[in-house]
Design an enzyme around this catalytic site. Sequence first.
Site, PDB file in Angstrom:
ATOM      1  N   HIS A  53      -1.914  12.632   2.231  1.00  0.00           N
ATOM      2  CA  HIS A  53      -1.959  11.181   2.349  1.00  0.00           C
ATOM      3  C   HIS A  53      -0.535  10.634   2.282  1.00  0.00           C
ATOM      4  CE1 HIS A  53      -6.315  10.938   0.582  1.00  0.00           C
ATOM      5  NE2 HIS A  53      -6.195  11.812   1.573  1.00  0.00           N
ATOM      6  N   GLU A  55       0.969   8.167   0.662  1.00  0.00           N
ATOM      7  CA  GLU A  55       1.562   7.942  -0.655  1.00  0.00           C
ATOM      8  C   GLU A  55       1.752   9.241  -1.432  1.00  0.00           C
ATOM      9  OE1 GLU A  55      -2.706   6.287  -1.103  1.00  0.00           O
ATOM     10  OE2 GLU A  55      -1.432   7.045   0.494  1.00  0.00           O
ATOM     11  N   CYS A  81      -6.698   6.362  -2.971  1.00  0.00           N
ATOM     12  CA  CYS A  81      -7.884   7.084  -3.414  1.00  0.00           C
ATOM     13  C   CYS A  81      -7.668   7.557  -4.859  1.00  0.00           C
ATOM     14  CB  CYS A  81      -8.141   8.285  -2.498  1.00  0.00           C
ATOM     15  SG  CYS A  81      -6.883   9.585  -2.648  1.00  0.00           S
TER      16      CYS A  81
END
Length: 157
Positions: A53, A55, A81
């Site tokens: 992801h 980030e 998430c």
Amino acid sequence: MLSDDYWMEIALNEAQQAYIEDEIPVGAVLVKDDSLVLKNHNRTRQCNNPLAHAESLILQEIQKTEKFLTEYTLYVTLEPCIMCSGTIILSKLKKLVFGTYDSKAGAVGSIYNVLLDKHFNHHPEIISGIKRSECSQILKDFFISKRKNKNPQILNK
């Protein structure tokens, strides 16, 4: 001092790059002292890794040189998430700014707010809704395009 809108625009440019690369269009930017430190976007297909992801990639990169991120702000176009939220807690990020909520996997208010859970010892400042409509629209456009092309490989990721 540069605005949250300014930094989110750079994150949106990363999301656009992800879109071009046929990745789910999420972008992120890490800032310290009003300066860009790192930027990236989702790379789950490129890395063949569902954990890649935007980030998460940024936080892994910066932690090669910085243990705790108490002076950093992370901008991300989509609500993190639970995995990314856990990384945010453990890295002691000062501030998280995100664009749009994720009703299916968001862990900063949509499904659960792990960043505010009193059981954890770190709680970053949280700002949501910066460029919400733009952050939401790029995701909608991406998935509409995938459905039109009937590409189940992307839809199942």
